[in-house]
Scaffold this motif. Structure first.
Motif, PDB file in Angstrom:
ATOM      1  N   GLY A 193       0.735  -1.131  -0.032  1.00  0.00           N
ATOM      2  CA  GLY A 193      -0.045   0.151  -0.021  1.00  0.00           C
ATOM      3  C   GLY A 193       0.850   1.258  -0.076  1.00  0.00           C
ATOM      4  N   ASP A 194       1.924   1.457   0.650  1.00  0.00           N
ATOM      5  CA  ASP A 194       2.748   2.443   0.816  1.00  0.00           C
ATOM      6  C   ASP A 194       3.606   2.551  -0.568  1.00  0.00           C
TER       7      ASP A 194
ATOM      8  N   LEU B 183       2.039   1.891  -3.431  1.00  0.00           N
ATOM      9  CA  LEU B 183       1.131   2.536  -4.390  1.00  0.00           C
ATOM     10  C   LEU B 183       0.734   3.943  -3.888  1.00  0.00           C
TER      11      LEU B 183
ATOM     12  N   SER C 154      -7.068  -8.155   6.952  1.00  0.00           N
ATOM     13  CA  SER C 154      -6.125  -7.282   7.169  1.00  0.00           C
ATOM     14  C   SER C 154      -4.912  -7.989   7.874  1.00  0.00           C
TER      15      SER C 154
ATOM     16  N   ASP D 120      -8.403  -0.784   6.342  1.00  0.00           N
ATOM     17  CA  ASP D 120      -7.161  -0.275   5.825  1.00  0.00           C
ATOM     18  C   ASP D 120      -6.153  -1.474   5.324  1.00  0.00           C
ATOM     19  N   SER D 121      -5.915  -1.459   3.993  1.00  0.00           N
ATOM     20  CA  SER D 121      -5.313  -2.429   3.336  1.00  0.00           C
ATOM     21  C   SER D 121      -4.736  -2.226   2.265  1.00  0.00           C
ATOM     22  N   GLY D 122      -3.980  -2.964   1.677  1.00  0.00           N
ATOM     23  CA  GLY D 122      -3.409  -2.958   0.022  1.00  0.00           C
ATOM     24  C   GLY D 122      -4.576  -3.058  -0.829  1.00  0.00           C
TER      25      GLY D 122
ATOM     26  N   HIS E 218      -6.254   0.410  -1.265  1.00  0.00           N
ATOM     27  CA  HIS E 218      -5.612   1.375  -2.028  1.00  0.00           C
ATOM     28  C   HIS E 218      -5.571   1.183  -3.449  1.00  0.00           C
ATOM     29  N   LEU E 219      -5.261  -0.264  -3.612  1.00  0.00           N
ATOM     30  CA  LEU E 219      -5.577  -0.870  -5.028  1.00  0.00           C
ATOM     31  C   LEU E 219      -6.688  -0.254  -5.893  1.00  0.00           C
TER      32      LEU E 219
ATOM     33  N   THR F 198     -14.223   4.281  -3.411  1.00  0.00           N
ATOM     34  CA  THR F 198     -13.691   3.334  -2.201  1.00  0.00           C
ATOM     35  C   THR F 198     -14.367   3.883  -0.889  1.00  0.00           C
TER      36      THR F 198
ATOM     37  N   PRO G 159      -7.281   6.153   1.596  1.00  0.00           N
ATOM     38  CA  PRO G 159      -7.346   6.175   0.263  1.00  0.00           C
ATOM     39  C   PRO G 159      -7.239   7.560  -0.502  1.00  0.00           C
TER      40      PRO G 159
END
Length: 349
Positions: free
Chosen positions: A28-29, A31, A202, A278-280, A283-284, A292, A306
């Motif tokens: 996520g970071d 991204l 998560s 809150d997760s990858g 953010h994707l 989102t 996001p």
């Protein structure tokens, strides 16, 4: 953040031929750091832009139009599966990178390897986010905002590099776009009804919203929006999703563990909405332009929320300090329990 002679350079005259951006954090970071590459390409269209990232970060940038080469290094601190790059391989990697003769290094988050780069001056010029963070600690404001996207871009701004792009992006391959259409058709998804993705997992248990509440929201979406619900995640999250489906009245799809990152991105592009912790994957979804809704408890949305024109977050206990613990230090089930089913429904509406 740079040698003093960089300050005397006219940014319009500084034309680096080779740039290395180092971002070793989690998926996520990475991204959230993608706008850095877009702005570098805009400022230096002729430069070769390389990325030093973990193997998970490589999947994020593999099809990015503004990244010319990906170099993978799994730093111990950020490696969740415990299989970090061996010491011997790390030193070999360091030697190879030295031979590239980069003109500019940009460190957005590093470890001992990138510290060595700084000590040995592996490039004439260097931008380091750590320098801005230290200055901030001493009361010299160096960040224009609290969000990770802005903090990454502030590293460029410190050297007067323009930053017109501030939205993270992800680019699925054309093959994965075709695969997603075929996969969803075979799964039984129909185009006449809206497709909504839910990610209930998560790596950190305290970041997970309650399964019975996910089930209630999913059933409401089926009943009131004629939605098709598709649960996404990694294979380790299959038991979580199975538990939700057992509590649901309506039918849903579970594709956890059945896609790679680019395939998942292509599927999320075809969804009208994403709801998740809150997760990858959250953010994707935002990075491919899907509406989102991020659910937050022990993490701060103002820092890690996001990003995009169709993104929002829900957090019902803003005074709870961010933490990465496995259990709530104040006792009980943690602050995710403060989010009610009605909170999500109202946000959806």
């Amino acid at each position: 953040p740079l040698p003093s002679d960089f300050d005397r350079l006219n940014p319009t005259e500084f034309k680096p031929r080779r740039i290395l951006v180092m971002k070793l954090d989690h998926l996520g970071d990475v991204l959230l750091a993608t706008p850095v590459f877009s702005n570098l390409r805009h400022a230096y269209p002729e430069a070769h832009i390389h990325a030093l990232v973990g193997s998970w970060g490589g999947t994020v940038l593999r099809n990015h139009p503004d990244v010319d080469k990906i170099v993978q290094y799994d730093a111990h601190f950020f490696c969740r599966d415990g299989r970090s790059t061996r010491l011997h391989d790390a030193f070999q990697l360091f030697r190879n990178l030295r031979q590239q003769k980069y003109d500019l290094l940009i460190d957005l988050r590093g470890d001992w390897l990138t510290v060595i780069f700084a000590l040995l001056k592996a490039a004439p010029y260097r931008l380091d986010r750590a320098a801005l963070q230290i200055a901030n600690k001493f009361g010299y404001a160096r960040f224009t905002g609290s969000h990770e996207v802005e903090r990454n871009l502030d590293v460029l701004r410190s050297a007067h590099i323009p930053t017109p792009f501030n939205i993270p992006t992800f680019h699925p391959t054309s093959a994965d776009e075709t695969w997603a259409d075929d996969f969803l058709k075979a799964l039984g998804v129909v185009t006449e009804r809206p497709l909504i993705a839910i990610h209930p997992g998560s790596p950190i248990a305290l970041k997970r919203w309650h399964t019975e509440r996910f089930a209630a929201v999913a059933d409401w979406l089926i009943a009131h929006a004629m939605a098709q619900i598709i649960f996404v995640g990694v294979s380790a999250e299959l038991p979580i999703i199975a538990g939700i489906q057992k509590q649901m009245r309506g039918k849903s799809f579970n594709i956890a563990g059945e896609t790679n990152l680019s395939q998942l991105a292509a599927i999320l592009k075809r969804c009208v909405l994403f709801i998740g912790n809150d997760s990858g994957p959250m953010h994707l979804a935002a990075a491919v332009g899907t509406r989102t809704i991020g659910l937050y408890g022990p993490s701060a949305p103002e820092r890690f929320g996001p990003v995009g024109p169709h993104c929002c977050t829900i957090r019902r206990k803003p005074d709870c300090p961010p933490c990465m613990e496995t259990s709530c230090k104040f006792g009980g089930e943690g602050c995710m329990k403060e989010i009610e089913v009605e909170d999500v429904i109202v946000t959806v509406q």
